[in-house]
Scaffold this motif. Structure first.
Motif, PDB file in Angstrom:
ATOM      1  N   ALA A 154      -6.997   3.538  -7.302  1.00  0.00           N
ATOM      2  CA  ALA A 154      -8.449   3.554  -7.511  1.00  0.00           C
ATOM      3  C   ALA A 154      -8.850   4.003  -8.914  1.00  0.00           C
ATOM      4  O   ALA A 154      -9.903   3.593  -9.412  1.00  0.00           O
ATOM      5  N   VAL A 155      -8.037   4.857  -9.543  1.00  0.00           N
ATOM      6  CA  VAL A 155      -8.418   5.403 -10.844  1.00  0.00           C
ATOM      7  C   VAL A 155      -7.606   4.783 -11.971  1.00  0.00           C
ATOM      8  O   VAL A 155      -8.161   4.210 -12.915  1.00  0.00           O
ATOM      9  N   LEU A 156      -6.273   4.869 -11.885  1.00  0.00           N
ATOM     10  CA  LEU A 156      -5.438   4.321 -12.955  1.00  0.00           C
ATOM     11  C   LEU A 156      -5.641   2.821 -13.106  1.00  0.00           C
ATOM     12  O   LEU A 156      -5.763   2.306 -14.231  1.00  0.00           O
ATOM     13  N   LEU A 157      -5.692   2.099 -11.985  1.00  0.00           N
ATOM     14  CA  LEU A 157      -5.829   0.639 -12.038  1.00  0.00           C
ATOM     15  C   LEU A 157      -7.267   0.180 -11.827  1.00  0.00           C
ATOM     16  O   LEU A 157      -7.526  -1.029 -11.853  1.00  0.00           O
ATOM     17  N   GLY A 158      -8.183   1.106 -11.624  1.00  0.00           N
ATOM     18  CA  GLY A 158      -9.567   0.747 -11.368  1.00  0.00           C
ATOM     19  C   GLY A 158     -10.425   0.827 -12.616  1.00  0.00           C
ATOM     20  O   GLY A 158      -9.960   1.134 -13.708  1.00  0.00           O
ATOM     21  N   ASP A 159     -11.713   0.572 -12.446  1.00  0.00           N
ATOM     22  CA  ASP A 159     -12.628   0.602 -13.586  1.00  0.00           C
ATOM     23  C   ASP A 159     -13.884   1.424 -13.301  1.00  0.00           C
ATOM     24  O   ASP A 159     -14.897   1.271 -13.978  1.00  0.00           O
ATOM     25  N   ARG A 160     -13.805   2.306 -12.294  1.00  0.00           N
ATOM     26  CA  ARG A 160     -14.985   3.081 -11.901  1.00  0.00           C
ATOM     27  C   ARG A 160     -14.855   4.566 -12.219  1.00  0.00           C
ATOM     28  O   ARG A 160     -15.841   5.221 -12.529  1.00  0.00           O
ATOM     29  N   THR A 162     -12.952   7.963 -14.223  1.00  0.00           N
ATOM     30  CA  THR A 162     -12.192   8.435 -15.373  1.00  0.00           C
ATOM     31  C   THR A 162     -11.633   9.821 -15.072  1.00  0.00           C
ATOM     32  O   THR A 162     -12.378  10.717 -14.672  1.00  0.00           O
ATOM     33  N   TYR A 163     -10.328   9.981 -15.234  1.00  0.00           N
ATOM     34  CA  TYR A 163      -9.671  11.276 -15.050  1.00  0.00           C
ATOM     35  C   TYR A 163      -9.971  12.169 -16.247  1.00  0.00           C
ATOM     36  O   TYR A 163      -9.832  11.751 -17.407  1.00  0.00           O
ATOM     37  N   LEU A 164     -10.355  13.425 -15.977  1.00  0.00           N
ATOM     38  CA  LEU A 164     -10.671  14.364 -17.043  1.00  0.00           C
ATOM     39  C   LEU A 164      -9.585  15.413 -17.235  1.00  0.00           C
ATOM     40  O   LEU A 164      -8.989  15.514 -18.300  1.00  0.00           O
ATOM     41  N   ASP A 182      -7.722   7.451 -21.302  1.00  0.00           N
ATOM     42  CA  ASP A 182      -8.002   8.065 -19.999  1.00  0.00           C
ATOM     43  C   ASP A 182      -6.914   7.720 -18.990  1.00  0.00           C
ATOM     44  O   ASP A 182      -6.472   8.568 -18.200  1.00  0.00           O
ATOM     45  N   ARG A 183      -6.472   6.476 -18.994  1.00  0.00           N
ATOM     46  CA  ARG A 183      -5.435   6.047 -18.059  1.00  0.00           C
ATOM     47  C   ARG A 183      -4.102   6.712 -18.381  1.00  0.00           C
ATOM     48  O   ARG A 183      -3.344   7.093 -17.481  1.00  0.00           O
ATOM     49  N   LEU A 184      -3.824   6.869 -19.657  1.00  0.00           N
ATOM     50  CA  LEU A 184      -2.570   7.509 -20.042  1.00  0.00           C
ATOM     51  C   LEU A 184      -2.528   8.972 -19.617  1.00  0.00           C
ATOM     52  O   LEU A 184      -1.454   9.509 -19.326  1.00  0.00           O
ATOM     53  N   ARG A 188       0.567  10.797 -17.522  1.00  0.00           N
ATOM     54  CA  ARG A 188       1.260  12.012 -17.964  1.00  0.00           C
ATOM     55  C   ARG A 188       1.347  13.065 -16.859  1.00  0.00           C
ATOM     56  O   ARG A 188       2.122  14.030 -16.991  1.00  0.00           O
ATOM     57  N   GLN A 189       0.585  12.914 -15.780  1.00  0.00           N
ATOM     58  CA  GLN A 189       0.662  13.865 -14.668  1.00  0.00           C
ATOM     59  C   GLN A 189       1.785  13.514 -13.689  1.00  0.00           C
ATOM     60  O   GLN A 189       2.142  14.338 -12.836  1.00  0.00           O
ATOM     61  N   LEU A 190       2.336  12.307 -13.783  1.00  0.00           N
ATOM     62  CA  LEU A 190       3.281  11.852 -12.772  1.00  0.00           C
ATOM     63  C   LEU A 190       4.586  12.648 -12.727  1.00  0.00           C
ATOM     64  O   LEU A 190       5.129  12.865 -11.640  1.00  0.00           O
ATOM     65  N   PRO A 191       5.137  13.096 -13.838  1.00  0.00           N
ATOM     66  CA  PRO A 191       6.342  13.938 -13.728  1.00  0.00           C
ATOM     67  C   PRO A 191       6.080  15.207 -12.926  1.00  0.00           C
ATOM     68  O   PRO A 191       6.942  15.639 -12.145  1.00  0.00           O
TER      69      PRO A 191
END
Length: 223
Positions: A154-160, A162-164, A182-184, A188-191
């Motif tokens: 919903a966030v990484l692949l979406g357009d609605r 933005t992760y802060l 914003d997507r990057l 960076r949280q995945l590890p």
């Protein structure tokens, strides 16, 4: 807050507090998943300082993980003891069912409901009632497989959304079309998320000592 059972840390409580304090008089906060009211108390006291209100949504489902009617009783007692009866409104029901008929606008959304992929993605749809630029805070965002998967879709692949930023597993988003940077930030949280999954596997195998070697203390999942 410290006297009420739950998984919200002090730093995460501060993040909720600050989000509410950015609102104005007459604002409304919607919380999905209240349990015994640990986070509700923080939201409620912060709301009082700015003249806002909190709507707490919880189904209080029976079962070991949810607590049923007994949990509702403890929630209502905790809210009353905190002197927040005039600030917190309880709406009992499943968030996925209530959302379909919801018409009231609000200004801040806090999601800490059921952590499976489908429920979480549906809970994000409550954001249809937020103003542009409204904030959404999600607990266990990078420590739950279902919630993290929903965030990636919903966030990484979406357009609605933005992760802060985040405080451990409590993540903050805003209603704004994300850019590449914003997507990057999500990537960076995945590890950290993978490390949490690894720790959960160790805990399920009752390898608490091994989990301790990697810095995890206690029998509970990372949150």
């Amino acid at each position: 807050m410290a006297e009420i059972p739950g998984w919200l840390t002090e730093d995460q409580a501060r993040m909720l507090w600050d989000a509410v304090r950015r609102l104005g008089p007459g604002a409304t906060v919607v919380e999905i998943g209240s349990h015994q009211g640990r986070s509700t108390i923080v939201l409620g006291h912060a709301a009082r300082t700015v003249g806002a209100r909190v709507v707490a949504v919880d189904a209080f489902v029976d079962g070991r993980l949810f607590g049923g009617a007994g949990t509702r009783d403890r929630f209502e007692a905790n809210v009353k003891e905190a002197g927040l009866d005039d600030v917190v409104e309880l709406v009992v029901g499943y968030s996925t069912e209530l959302r379909r008929g919801w018409t009231r606008p609000f200004d801040l959304l806090y999601v800490d409901g059921k952590h499976d992929y489908w429920t979480y993605v549906d809970d994000l749809r409550w954001s249809a009632h937020l103003p542009p630029g409204g904030e959404i805070l999600v607990h266990d965002c990078f420590s739950s497989v279902g919630v993290t998967a929903g965030t990636l879709v919903a966030v990484l692949l979406g357009d609605r959304y933005t992760y802060l930023d985040r405080s451990r597993s409590l993540a903050r988003f805003t209603l704004r079309r994300p850019g590449l940077a914003d997507r990057l930030r999500i990537v960076r949280q995945l590890p950290w998320f993978c490390g949490n999954v690894f720790l959960k596997v160790l805990l399920r195998l009752r390898l608490h000592a091994v989990a301790g070697w990697f810095g995890h203390r206690g029998p509970y999942d990372p949150f």
